[in-house]
Design an enzyme around this catalytic site. Sequence first.
Site, mmCIF file in Angstrom:
data_model
loop_
_atom_site.group_PDB
_atom_site.id
_atom_site.type_symbol
_atom_site.label_atom_id
_atom_site.label_comp_id
_atom_site.label_asym_id
_atom_site.label_seq_id
_atom_site.Cartn_x
_atom_site.Cartn_y
_atom_site.Cartn_z
ATOM 1 N N GLU A 77 -1.629 -8.809 4.116
ATOM 2 C CA GLU A 77 -1.515 -9.114 5.553
ATOM 3 C C GLU A 77 -2.888 -9.194 6.218
ATOM 4 O OE1 GLU A 77 -1.272 -6.143 4.426
ATOM 5 O OE2 GLU A 77 -2.068 -4.707 5.866
ATOM 6 N N HIS B 102 -3.652 -5.331 0.399
ATOM 7 C CA HIS B 102 -3.179 -5.693 1.747
ATOM 8 C C HIS B 102 -3.225 -7.212 1.980
ATOM 9 C CE1 HIS B 102 -2.774 -1.704 3.658
ATOM 10 N NE2 HIS B 102 -3.649 -1.351 2.745
ATOM 11 N N CYS C 74 0.827 -1.212 0.000
ATOM 12 C CA CYS C 74 0.000 0.000 0.000
ATOM 13 C C CYS C 74 0.863 1.264 0.000
ATOM 14 C CB CYS C 74 -0.998 -0.026 1.159
ATOM 15 S SG CYS C 74 -2.329 1.170 0.944
#
Length: 240
Positions: A213, A211, A108
């Site tokens: 994660e 993202h 990001c």
Amino acid sequence: MDKPFIGILPHLNTEKMDYLVRSGYLDAVMETGGIPIMFPPTLDGDTVRQLTHICSGFIFAGGQDVAPALYGEAPLPECGETLPDRDKAEGMVLEIALHENKPILGICRGEQFINVYLGGTLYQDIPSQIGSELTHNQPSAEGEPIHEVVIEHDSPLFSLLERERLPVNSYHHQAIKSLAPDLKVMARATDGLIESFYMPEKRFLWAVQWHPELTFYSDENGQKLFAAFMQAVQEYAKLK
Ligand code: MN
């Protein structure tokens, strides 16, 4: 062999003065065989050098907008909060990491920052500058996919995931305008915006606009991305 340390450049919540690293980053590093270290927000060169030296890989995480001055623009009213000191501190780490050819993963803001650091530019605000039929700044926080990216066939991301289309989450109002000269596109959103790149001349410099994660615990594609990063880290650590 000892597990490699992975330096994570965290997010700063300026209201609460908290430094934050999402659990998905920490778990992704640990699950794939590394030890995460959160970098403190410091401009002290000795501290940065020492910490950077002990790490075998780096994750540049999400966060505030990159200061437009870094790509030669004045901030538009729609530009969000910027933290020039964070930009400076991350630049110090990135300079050393690039010089030592250590694996780097940008997520990001991390993706946008690496592009700017290497000479690229950003749209300061997608809705007001170019618009899009896609939702790039989704309201929900769970990380479920909201749009697709199309992966370039000759890119290492395609070799890794073996698919052309990937549904991704999207939490950004800025995006890459011009890509830095040494970088190559790995994936674009279906509206054409660049959402992933790599640097062919480096051991492993990959970045994504989405993202992984957030979905690490359930999404196989995100797990593969972190595993590829950690494999490059392990290879680098063996060479030392
Ligand atoms: Mn997006």
